[in-house]
Write a protein that holds these residues in place. Structure first.
Motif, mmCIF file in Angstrom:
data_model
loop_
_atom_site.group_PDB
_atom_site.id
_atom_site.type_symbol
_atom_site.label_atom_id
_atom_site.label_comp_id
_atom_site.label_asym_id
_atom_site.label_seq_id
_atom_site.Cartn_x
_atom_site.Cartn_y
_atom_site.Cartn_z
ATOM 1 N N ALA A 18 37.234 49.266 55.883
ATOM 2 C CA ALA A 18 38.143 48.124 55.875
ATOM 3 C C ALA A 18 37.908 47.183 54.694
ATOM 4 N N GLN A 19 37.191 47.624 53.672
ATOM 5 C CA GLN A 19 36.954 46.781 52.501
ATOM 6 C C GLN A 19 38.275 46.442 51.840
ATOM 7 N N PRO A 20 38.356 45.276 51.179
ATOM 8 C CA PRO A 20 39.596 44.913 50.500
ATOM 9 C C PRO A 20 39.945 45.899 49.405
ATOM 10 N N ALA A 21 41.209 45.904 49.011
ATOM 11 C CA ALA A 21 41.693 46.863 48.016
ATOM 12 C C ALA A 21 40.949 46.751 46.702
ATOM 13 N N HIS A 22 40.531 45.543 46.298
ATOM 14 C CA HIS A 22 39.877 45.410 45.010
ATOM 15 C C HIS A 22 38.474 46.006 44.996
ATOM 16 N N ALA A 23 37.932 46.347 46.158
ATOM 17 C CA ALA A 23 36.613 46.969 46.192
ATOM 18 C C ALA A 23 36.647 48.324 45.494
ATOM 19 N N ALA A 24 37.789 48.987 45.506
ATOM 20 C CA ALA A 24 37.937 50.284 44.842
ATOM 21 C C ALA A 24 38.364 50.107 43.397
ATOM 22 N N GLY A 25 38.594 48.886 42.972
ATOM 23 C CA GLY A 25 39.005 48.601 41.604
ATOM 24 C C GLY A 25 40.414 48.057 41.549
ATOM 25 N N CYS A 26 40.528 46.848 41.084
ATOM 26 C CA CYS A 26 41.824 46.216 40.895
ATOM 27 C C CYS A 26 41.862 45.687 39.472
ATOM 28 N N TYR A 27 42.959 45.923 38.785
ATOM 29 C CA TYR A 27 43.079 45.602 37.370
ATOM 30 C C TYR A 27 44.405 44.899 37.114
ATOM 31 N N ALA A 28 44.431 44.113 36.038
ATOM 32 C CA ALA A 28 45.668 43.460 35.606
ATOM 33 C C ALA A 28 45.864 43.746 34.123
ATOM 34 N N ASP A 29 47.103 43.981 33.738
ATOM 35 C CA ASP A 29 47.396 44.016 32.309
ATOM 36 C C ASP A 29 48.164 42.746 31.973
ATOM 37 N N TYR A 30 47.922 42.229 30.790
ATOM 38 C CA TYR A 30 48.388 40.900 30.438
ATOM 39 C C TYR A 30 48.683 40.809 28.945
ATOM 40 N N LYS A 31 49.356 39.717 28.564
ATOM 41 C CA LYS A 31 49.562 39.372 27.165
ATOM 42 C C LYS A 31 48.961 37.987 26.950
ATOM 43 N N ALA A 32 48.315 37.801 25.789
ATOM 44 C CA ALA A 32 47.658 36.534 25.493
ATOM 45 C C ALA A 32 47.871 36.176 24.026
ATOM 46 N N LYS A 33 47.602 34.906 23.703
ATOM 47 C CA LYS A 33 47.768 34.464 22.321
ATOM 48 C C LYS A 33 46.664 33.487 21.931
ATOM 49 N N GLN A 34 46.490 33.354 20.610
ATOM 50 C CA GLN A 34 45.693 32.301 20.005
ATOM 51 C C GLN A 34 46.580 31.644 18.959
ATOM 52 N N ASP A 35 46.396 30.353 18.744
ATOM 53 C CA ASP A 35 47.171 29.637 17.736
ATOM 54 C C ASP A 35 46.320 29.379 16.500
ATOM 55 N N CYS A 51 43.489 40.951 44.856
ATOM 56 C CA CYS A 51 44.274 41.926 44.092
ATOM 57 C C CYS A 51 45.763 41.633 44.270
ATOM 58 N N SER A 52 46.194 40.520 43.672
ATOM 59 C CA SER A 52 47.602 40.150 43.696
ATOM 60 C C SER A 52 47.943 39.531 42.347
ATOM 61 N N LYS A 53 49.191 39.580 41.993
ATOM 62 C CA LYS A 53 49.623 39.064 40.690
ATOM 63 C C LYS A 53 49.376 37.559 40.584
ATOM 64 N N SER A 54 49.644 36.822 41.649
ATOM 65 C CA SER A 54 49.448 35.365 41.602
ATOM 66 C C SER A 54 47.969 34.999 41.461
ATOM 67 N N ALA A 55 47.096 35.684 42.176
ATOM 68 C CA ALA A 55 45.663 35.423 42.045
ATOM 69 C C ALA A 55 45.153 35.871 40.675
ATOM 70 N N ALA A 56 45.718 36.950 40.168
ATOM 71 C CA ALA A 56 45.307 37.456 38.855
ATOM 72 C C ALA A 56 45.606 36.445 37.762
ATOM 73 N N ARG A 57 46.726 35.731 37.853
ATOM 74 C CA ARG A 57 47.076 34.744 36.822
ATOM 75 C C ARG A 57 45.954 33.739 36.617
ATOM 76 N N ASP A 58 45.437 33.192 37.704
ATOM 77 C CA ASP A 58 44.380 32.185 37.605
ATOM 78 C C ASP A 58 43.093 32.781 37.032
#
Length: 97
Positions: A18-35, A51-58
């Protein structure tokens, strides 16, 4: 009486399953910038939180900010099955942060 001794082992097994889904590996792909000068990058990050998009943002934003990057967008959240197809595109930013 032997069945009673098996209950703790059964409970441990159920807890492990019953471990959470991220225990098996949860990943996010993103775009970032520097000025100054403007730099953009696409990356893949392993998540340690929910392991959710909203939690990943933070989480992604905070980790990038420590390295001087600003999160533009979390594109998706996925499991280990999505790593191979994103590795080449992320290049040096694959699991970097």
């Amino acid at each position: 009486m032997t069945h009673i001794r098996k209950i703790p082992a059964l409970l441990l097994l159920l807890a492990a399953l019953a471990q959470p889904a991220h225990a098996a590996g949860c990943y996010a792909d993103y775009k970032a910038k520097q000025d100054q000068p403007l730099k953009l990058h696409y990356g893949v990050m392993e998540l340690s939180g929910a392991c959710s998009k909203s939690a990943a943002r933070d989480e992604v934003a905070a980790r990038l900010q420590r390295a001087g990057w600003t999160l533009l967008n979390v594109l998706s959240v996925f499991g280990p099955e999505g790593l191979d197809k994103r590795k080449a595109d992320a290049g040096s930013n694959f699991l970097r942060f």
